[in-house]
Design a protein around this motif. Structure first.
Motif, mmCIF file in Angstrom:
data_model
loop_
_atom_site.group_PDB
_atom_site.id
_atom_site.type_symbol
_atom_site.label_atom_id
_atom_site.label_comp_id
_atom_site.label_asym_id
_atom_site.label_seq_id
_atom_site.Cartn_x
_atom_site.Cartn_y
_atom_site.Cartn_z
ATOM 1 N N GLY A 153 0.809 -1.208 0.000
ATOM 2 C CA GLY A 153 0.000 0.000 0.000
ATOM 3 C C GLY A 153 0.844 1.260 0.000
ATOM 4 N N TYR A 154 1.934 1.216 0.736
ATOM 5 C CA TYR A 154 2.860 2.347 0.821
ATOM 6 C C TYR A 154 3.464 2.640 -0.554
ATOM 7 C CZ TYR A 154 7.081 4.865 2.479
ATOM 8 O OH TYR A 154 8.090 5.769 2.702
ATOM 9 N N LEU A 155 3.924 1.595 -1.229
ATOM 10 C CA LEU A 155 4.549 1.773 -2.535
ATOM 11 C C LEU A 155 3.556 2.188 -3.614
ATOM 12 C CD1 LEU A 155 6.944 -1.307 -2.466
ATOM 13 C CD2 LEU A 155 7.632 1.099 -2.439
ATOM 14 N N ALA A 156 2.294 1.838 -3.422
ATOM 15 C CA ALA A 156 1.277 2.167 -4.420
ATOM 16 C C ALA A 156 0.956 3.655 -4.446
ATOM 17 C CB ALA A 156 0.002 1.366 -4.158
ATOM 18 N N GLY A 157 1.195 4.346 -3.331
ATOM 19 C CA GLY A 157 0.906 5.774 -3.259
ATOM 20 C C GLY A 157 2.164 6.619 -3.259
ATOM 21 N N GLU A 158 2.076 7.786 -2.647
ATOM 22 C CA GLU A 158 3.201 8.713 -2.610
ATOM 23 C C GLU A 158 3.702 8.959 -1.188
ATOM 24 O OE1 GLU A 158 4.948 10.222 -5.107
ATOM 25 O OE2 GLU A 158 3.854 8.805 -6.367
ATOM 26 N N GLU A 159 3.227 8.136 -0.259
ATOM 27 C CA GLU A 159 3.633 8.304 1.130
ATOM 28 C C GLU A 159 5.155 8.182 1.259
ATOM 29 O OE1 GLU A 159 2.450 6.393 5.493
ATOM 30 O OE2 GLU A 159 1.599 5.572 3.637
ATOM 31 N N GLY A 160 5.740 9.099 2.009
ATOM 32 C CA GLY A 160 7.179 9.071 2.229
ATOM 33 C C GLY A 160 7.995 9.760 1.155
ATOM 34 N N ALA A 161 7.384 10.094 0.027
ATOM 35 C CA ALA A 161 8.135 10.705 -1.072
ATOM 36 C C ALA A 161 8.701 12.069 -0.685
ATOM 37 C CB ALA A 161 7.249 10.837 -2.305
ATOM 38 N N ALA A 162 7.897 12.888 -0.033
ATOM 39 C CA ALA A 162 8.360 14.219 0.361
ATOM 40 C C ALA A 162 9.510 14.123 1.354
ATOM 41 C CB ALA A 162 7.206 15.023 0.960
ATOM 42 N N GLU A 163 9.408 13.165 2.277
ATOM 43 C CA GLU A 163 10.465 13.005 3.273
ATOM 44 C C GLU A 163 11.782 12.562 2.629
ATOM 45 O OE1 GLU A 163 6.562 12.539 5.398
ATOM 46 O OE2 GLU A 163 7.426 11.931 3.475
ATOM 47 N N VAL A 164 11.691 11.666 1.656
ATOM 48 C CA VAL A 164 12.904 11.207 0.985
ATOM 49 C C VAL A 164 13.513 12.338 0.156
ATOM 50 C CG1 VAL A 164 13.819 9.630 -0.764
ATOM 51 C CG2 VAL A 164 12.244 8.794 0.979
ATOM 52 N N ARG A 165 12.676 13.111 -0.504
ATOM 53 C CA ARG A 165 13.203 14.249 -1.271
ATOM 54 C C ARG A 165 13.891 15.247 -0.343
ATOM 55 N NH1 ARG A 165 8.049 13.731 -4.002
ATOM 56 N NH2 ARG A 165 8.376 12.736 -6.032
ATOM 57 N N ALA A 166 13.333 15.438 0.844
ATOM 58 C CA ALA A 166 13.956 16.336 1.811
ATOM 59 C C ALA A 166 15.308 15.804 2.260
ATOM 60 C CB ALA A 166 13.034 16.523 3.020
ATOM 61 N N ARG A 167 15.408 14.491 2.445
ATOM 62 C CA ARG A 167 16.678 13.872 2.824
ATOM 63 C C ARG A 167 17.711 14.008 1.705
ATOM 64 N NH1 ARG A 167 17.831 12.981 8.143
ATOM 65 N NH2 ARG A 167 16.135 11.888 9.214
ATOM 66 N N LEU A 168 17.260 13.854 0.476
ATOM 67 C CA LEU A 168 18.170 14.007 -0.656
ATOM 68 C C LEU A 168 18.696 15.442 -0.729
ATOM 69 C CD1 LEU A 168 16.162 11.957 -3.299
ATOM 70 C CD2 LEU A 168 18.387 11.333 -2.353
ATOM 71 N N ALA A 169 17.813 16.394 -0.473
ATOM 72 C CA ALA A 169 18.228 17.802 -0.469
ATOM 73 C C ALA A 169 19.185 18.074 0.677
ATOM 74 C CB ALA A 169 16.998 18.703 -0.360
ATOM 75 N N GLU A 170 18.935 17.437 1.807
ATOM 76 C CA GLU A 170 19.804 17.598 2.971
ATOM 77 C C GLU A 170 21.219 17.113 2.667
ATOM 78 O OE1 GLU A 170 19.682 14.841 6.547
ATOM 79 O OE2 GLU A 170 18.680 16.620 7.360
ATOM 80 N N ALA A 171 21.324 16.009 1.941
ATOM 81 C CA ALA A 171 22.639 15.489 1.564
ATOM 82 C C ALA A 171 23.397 16.506 0.715
ATOM 83 C CB ALA A 171 22.489 14.173 0.810
ATOM 84 N N ARG A 172 22.682 17.133 -0.226
ATOM 85 C CA ARG A 172 23.330 18.156 -1.058
ATOM 86 C C ARG A 172 23.776 19.332 -0.215
ATOM 87 N NH1 ARG A 172 18.958 16.652 -4.433
ATOM 88 N NH2 ARG A 172 17.747 18.467 -3.798
ATOM 89 N N GLU A 173 22.942 19.734 0.746
ATOM 90 C CA GLU A 173 23.279 20.861 1.612
ATOM 91 C C GLU A 173 24.485 20.559 2.497
ATOM 92 O OE1 GLU A 173 19.665 21.566 3.681
ATOM 93 O OE2 GLU A 173 18.603 22.337 1.918
ATOM 94 N N LEU A 174 24.649 19.304 2.858
ATOM 95 C CA LEU A 174 25.800 18.896 3.666
ATOM 96 C C LEU A 174 27.084 18.838 2.845
ATOM 97 C CD1 LEU A 174 24.230 16.034 5.823
ATOM 98 C CD2 LEU A 174 25.070 18.241 6.653
ATOM 99 N N GLY A 175 26.947 18.956 1.536
ATOM 100 C CA GLY A 175 28.123 18.919 0.677
ATOM 101 C C GLY A 175 28.510 17.524 0.248
ATOM 102 N N ILE A 176 27.635 16.554 0.467
ATOM 103 C CA ILE A 176 27.928 15.186 0.062
ATOM 104 C C ILE A 176 27.773 15.075 -1.450
ATOM 105 C CG2 ILE A 176 27.160 12.782 0.225
ATOM 106 C CD1 ILE A 176 26.342 13.423 3.127
ATOM 107 N N SER A 177 28.843 14.671 -2.114
ATOM 108 C CA SER A 177 28.828 14.594 -3.570
ATOM 109 C C SER A 177 29.254 13.225 -4.083
ATOM 110 C CB SER A 177 29.756 15.665 -4.169
ATOM 111 O OG SER A 177 31.082 15.502 -3.685
ATOM 112 N N ALA A 178 29.562 12.310 -3.176
ATOM 113 C CA ALA A 178 29.949 10.952 -3.559
ATOM 114 C C ALA A 178 29.524 10.006 -2.455
ATOM 115 C CB ALA A 178 31.455 10.864 -3.779
ATOM 116 N N VAL A 179 29.260 8.775 -2.836
ATOM 117 C CA VAL A 179 28.830 7.787 -1.849
ATOM 118 C C VAL A 179 29.641 6.506 -2.024
ATOM 119 C CG1 VAL A 179 26.508 8.637 -1.433
ATOM 120 C CG2 VAL A 179 26.908 7.180 -3.410
#
Length: 230
Positions: A153-179
Motif C-alpha cells: 500500500g505504501y509503494l502504491a501511493g506517494e507516502e514518504g516521497a516528500a520526506e525522501v526528497r527532503a533527505r536528498l536535499a539535505e545530503a546536497r546541503e551537507l556537501g555530500i557529492s559521492a557515496v
C-alpha cells in the motif's frame, strides 16, 4: 554513537562499504551502543523508471573502460563475500527503493532498515532484480520483516516521497557529492568504501573523542559544508 550512511542502492562501492563497515563494527567493543541508519542518495536521479541492462547503460556513459570498471569491483567483491553479476544487473531509478528504506526505518527500526538495505543491494547487484518494480520491492520488504499489505500500500501511493526528497536535499546541503559517505555523530564524515581496519580506527577515535567531551567542555571543531575529517 549514531552513524548515518549516505548511499545509493545502485552503487557498488556502497555495497562494498556496507560489508566492510559491518566487519569493523563486529570488531568494535562498543558495537551494542552504535545505531546505524541509511540515508538516501541518488547517483543518477534522472534514471528511468523502466529497467534496462546495466552493461549497456554503463558503456554508453563511460565507453570501453566500463568493462574494466565492473571487473575491478567484481574482484574486490569476492574478497568481501559479495557476488557482483553485472551481466544481469539492471539500470533503473532507485527512488522507490529509498522510499521503502524510509518506511523500514521509521516504522520498523534501524535493524529492519539494515536488513532491507542488504536485500536491495543483493537483489540489484547479484540477482538481476528490477529494484524499481513495486511487486519485487514488496517481496524484498516482506523478506526484511515488513508487513506485506503495509509495504504494498505504501509503494502504491506517494507516502514518504516528500520526506525522501527532503533527505536528498539535505545530503546536497551537507556537501555530500559521492557515496558511500559515513557521518559519525552528525559531525565527522568519512567518504568511500574504506577497508575494515580504517572503519575500526574511526569508530575507536569517535568513541574516544565523544567520551572525552562528556568529561570536559566541548571545543569547536573545524567543519565546513557539514563534513568533518576524522
Amino acid at each position: 554513537m549514531k552513524v548515518e550512511i549516505y548511499s545509493d542502492i545502485a552503487c557498488p562501492w556502497c555495497y562494498l562499504g556496507k560489508r566492510r563497515f559491518e566487519q569493523a563494527l563486529d570488531r568494535f567493543p562498543g558495537k551494542a551502543d552504535v545505531e546505524v541508519v541509511y540515508r538516501p542518495y541518488q547517483l543518477v536521479p534522472d534514471a528511468p523508471a523502466s529497467a534496462s541492462p546495466h552493461r549497456a547503460w554503463l558503456a554508453d556513459r563511460y565507453g570501453p573502460q566500463s568493462v574494466a570498471m565492473d571487473d575491478r569491483v567484481t574482484e574486490l567483491g569476492r574478497a568481501e563475500g559479495v557476488a557482483f553479476d553485472f551481466d544481469t544487473a539492471l539500470h533503473v531509478n532507485t527512488f522507490l527503493g529509498h522510499r521503502l528504506l524510509h518506511l523500514a526505518e521509521t516504522e520498523y527500526g534501524a535493524p529492519a532498515q539494515s536488513r532491507l538495505k542488504e536485500l536491495l543491494l543483493k537483489a540489484h547487484f547479484s540477482d538481476g532484480v528490477d529494484v524499481g518494480d513495486r511487486a519485487e520491492l514488496t517481496e524484498l520488504a516482506v523478506a526484511a520483516g515488513l508487513d506485506r499489505d503495509r509495504a504494498a500500500g505504501y509503494l502504491a501511493g506517494e507516502e514518504g516521497a516528500a520526506e525522501v526528497r527532503a533527505r536528498l536535499a539535505e545530503a546536497r546541503e551537507l556537501g555530500i557529492s559521492a557515496v558511500p559517505t559515513f557521518v559519525f555523530e552528525g559531525r565527522w564524515a568519512v567518504q568511500g568504501g574504506q577497508e575494515a581496519d580504517t572503519f575500526l580506527r574511526v569508530l575507536e577515535q569517535v568513541a574516544a573523542d565523544t567520551a572525552a567531551e562528556s568529561a570536559a567542555p566541548a571545543e569547536a571543531h573545524g567543519c565546513t559544508d557539514g563534513a568533518c575529517a576524522v
